[in-house]
Design an enzyme around this catalytic site. Structure first.
Site, PDB file in Angstrom:
ATOM      1  N   THR A  52      49.977  -4.736  56.907  1.00 40.58           N
ATOM      2  CA  THR A  52      51.037  -5.363  56.097  1.00 40.58           C
ATOM      3  C   THR A  52      51.267  -6.819  56.511  1.00 40.58           C
ATOM      4  O   THR A  52      51.420  -7.694  55.659  1.00 40.58           O
ATOM      5  CB  THR A  52      52.357  -4.577  56.235  1.00 40.58           C
ATOM      6  N   THR A  53      51.268  -7.070  57.813  1.00 40.88           N
ATOM      7  CA  THR A  53      51.471  -8.442  58.300  1.00 40.88           C
ATOM      8  C   THR A  53      50.312  -9.324  57.860  1.00 40.88           C
ATOM      9  O   THR A  53      50.515 -10.448  57.407  1.00 40.88           O
ATOM     10  CB  THR A  53      51.597  -8.450  59.844  1.00 40.88           C
ATOM     11  N   ASP A 100      51.068   4.385  60.972  1.00 39.09           N
ATOM     12  CA  ASP A 100      49.981   3.441  60.662  1.00 39.09           C
ATOM     13  C   ASP A 100      48.628   4.059  60.995  1.00 39.09           C
ATOM     14  O   ASP A 100      47.666   3.950  60.224  1.00 39.09           O
ATOM     15  CB  ASP A 100      50.142   2.138  61.470  1.00 39.09           C
ATOM     16  N   ASP A 153      56.276  -4.021  63.189  1.00 40.64           N
ATOM     17  CA  ASP A 153      55.623  -3.515  61.983  1.00 40.64           C
ATOM     18  C   ASP A 153      56.081  -4.371  60.803  1.00 40.64           C
ATOM     19  O   ASP A 153      57.262  -4.384  60.460  1.00 40.64           O
ATOM     20  CB  ASP A 153      56.014  -2.049  61.781  1.00 40.64           C
TER      21      ASP A 153
END
Length: 539
Positions: free
Chosen positions: A96-97, A386, A63
């Site tokens: 997010t990545t 998520d 994550d």
């Protein structure tokens, strides 16, 4: 030019300063390094990171935001990119990545533009134009067919590759049921979904409770373990004899007076318990303490009581059962009580927990997440977190896009066409922005062990016919992602592009980094202060 041969120092001695192109290159390098760190975690075949803190505690995750939060990052520009990931997490809960690697790629592409002597402001303006156009394209290619099937697919896409692989479908169904349960007027408050995690079982044993699980036990063994059709009282004041407001001395001259004094205290406690019993409550959740004597009387009345319940749990109980939170026992009445089909104390993984279940129209629910070990459960919790974020975003916006790099390729294709309509040097920045978006499908291919160039060529060709063609990393082919059920909320992509472009623009406009030594010297890219220009005398 020093006055009387004496240099004038404006900043304290020892302050580090990086100027002009050195400052830009340093910030770009920090962004690239950070993006490269999380890049290998992207997609269903992304790898995990093991993070070990100073105390030896281990976190194993892929994550993006967890990795960046756990890393001890010193570089000021890198910290700004961590903020991008945190914003993405707060706004959507996933992507997010993606946000960080797009920001890193934008900075990487800007380096070659700066080498061509294009002014940073021009690059930033071009990026801003491209980001606005990208949002228009995203709006154009989004899908507005939102049913339960779509929500389950969105949840499964978010959880793919996060340690929940074998149980992602049942977990996705649990998440969708939970989000739909707490949704009110098209708005989802994910705070009303409690995630309670316990190791010592398989992932498939995870369940959704129509109510709340409290990680506490009954305060007295004499209390009932199970109550059906429970009437629940919520109290945020202690059940004990109040201390006097001021220091007072009581002079007792006779043992009988002492006995009377003790009896009076007992009667006060008994009176409190009687008021609770008279209201019709048979289950009590107290936010504060319950006196030993009160525990005894509550047990005699057959009331199950739990003390020191967290405020957030009390609020969830109120939402789930319809009970009102009472501050004064004297005010407690039957109208303040909530209802639950059953309240039980169960032993889960060796610990007692209170299950408040079968609440009618519960607007707060609990996901009990199971896993074989602590680290597995922690990663499943992050995956579910998520999934909750993306399902909530989908319900609120009612718009999704295809996954597998499809929207990025479509945006890149249309942005390149748009760039040709722009005169001036901004055209080069818009083209660079378009190429930066392709880093997402490129990284998906690399992480799956595919040839990234071949995959990109195939994707570009397929987008001449359909905007939904993406990369199926499991069989290495280009597939219609809409048909394959790989879909994501539009908000994930919208927020990622917005955050990434704004962070890149901000970093590009910095031409001077002044670092004070008084608050502890940040790591300025591992360079020697003297090599970064040091602090020249200000004359």
């Amino acid at each position: 030019m020093a006055q009387n041969g004496q240099p004038i120092l404006v900043l304290p001695e020892g302050t580090n300063r990086i100027l002009g192109r050195d400052a830009q290159r340093n910030n770009i390098l920090a962004g690239k390094v950070l993006a490269e760190t999380v890049r290998t975690t992207l997609g269903p075949k992304g790898m995990d990171k093991m993070l070990v803190d100073g105390l030896g505690d281990i976190v194993v995750t892929n994550d993006g935001v967890t990795i960046l939060k756990e890393m001890d990052i010193e570089h000021p520009a890198a910290k700004m990119l961590v903020e991008v990931a945190k914003t993405q997490e707060d706004e959507v809960g996933d992507g997010t990545t993606t946000a960080v690697i797009i920001a890193g790629e934008l900075l990487k592409k800007s380096e070659s533009l700066l080498d061509m002597d294009i002014h940073p402001t021009i690059v930033a303006m071009g990026y801003r134009q491209a980001a606005e156009k990208a949002q228009e394209i995203l709006e154009d290619i989004c899908i507005e067919d939102i049913g339960k099937d779509t929500l389950v697919k969105v949840a499964m896409t978010a959880m793919t590759g996060k340690g929940t692989e074998k149980a992602r479908e049942p977990l996705a169904n649990l998440v969708v049921d939970a989000v739909q349960q707490v949704e009110e007027d098209g708005v989802v408050d994910s705070d009303h979904i409690k995630i309670e995690k316990k190791d010592g079982a398989v992932v498939e044993d995870s369940t959704l409770v129509q109510g709340v699980i409290i990680d506490k036990e009954r305060v007295h063994p004499g209390m009932p373990k199970e109550i059906e059709n429970a009437k629940i009282a919520l109290l945020n004041s202690p059940i004990e004899v109040k201390e006097t407001e001021m220091d007072a001395e009581i002079s007792i001259t006779d043992p009988a007076q002492m006995q009377a004094f003790i009896e009076q205290e007992e009667n006060m406690v008994k009176g409190m318990v009687n008021k609770i019993a008279d209201s019709g409550a048979d289950v009590l959740f107290a936010q504060k303490g319950i006196d030993d004597l009160a525990q005894h009387y509550l047990a005699k009345k057959g009331i199950m009581a739990v003390r020191r319940v967290k405020k957030s749990d009390i609020e969830k109980l109120a939402k789930a059962t319809g009970a009102g939170v009472v501050s004064n026992i004297d005010d407690l009445s039957a109208d303040d009580l909530g209802d639950a089909g059953i309240v039980t104390e169960k032993k889960i993984s060796g610990e007692d927990m209170i299950f408040v279940e079968k609440c009618k129209e519960a607007k707060a629910v609990t996901l009990l997440v199971r896993g074989s070990t602590k680290h597995v459960v922690d990663e499943i919790e992050r995956a579910i977190d998520d999934a909750i974020g993306v399902v909530a975003a989908t319900i609120e916006d009612g718009k999704v896009v295809a996954g597998g790099g499809a929207p990025e390729i479509e945006m890149a294709k249309r942005l390149k066409d748009y760039a040709e309509s722009i005169s001036g040097r901004e055209q080069l920045a818009v083209t660079a922005f378009a190429e930066s978006l392709e880093v997402v499908p490129k990284t998906l291919a690399e992480n799956a062990g595919l040839d990234s160039i071949d995959s990109l060529v195939d994707l570009r060709a397929s987008h001449e016919t359909s905007p939904y063609m993406g990369l199926d990393v499991f069989n290495g082919s280009v597939t219609d992602m809409k048909e394959a059920g790989v879909i994501e909320p539009k908000r994930v992509k919208k927020q990622a592009i917005q955050s990434a472009s704004e962070a890149a623009e901000m970093l590009l406009r910095i031409d001077d980094v002044i670092a004070s030594t008084s608050t502890g010297q940040p790591d300025m890219g591992g360079m020697d202060p003297a090599a970064m220009g040091g602090m020249p005398p200000m004359m």
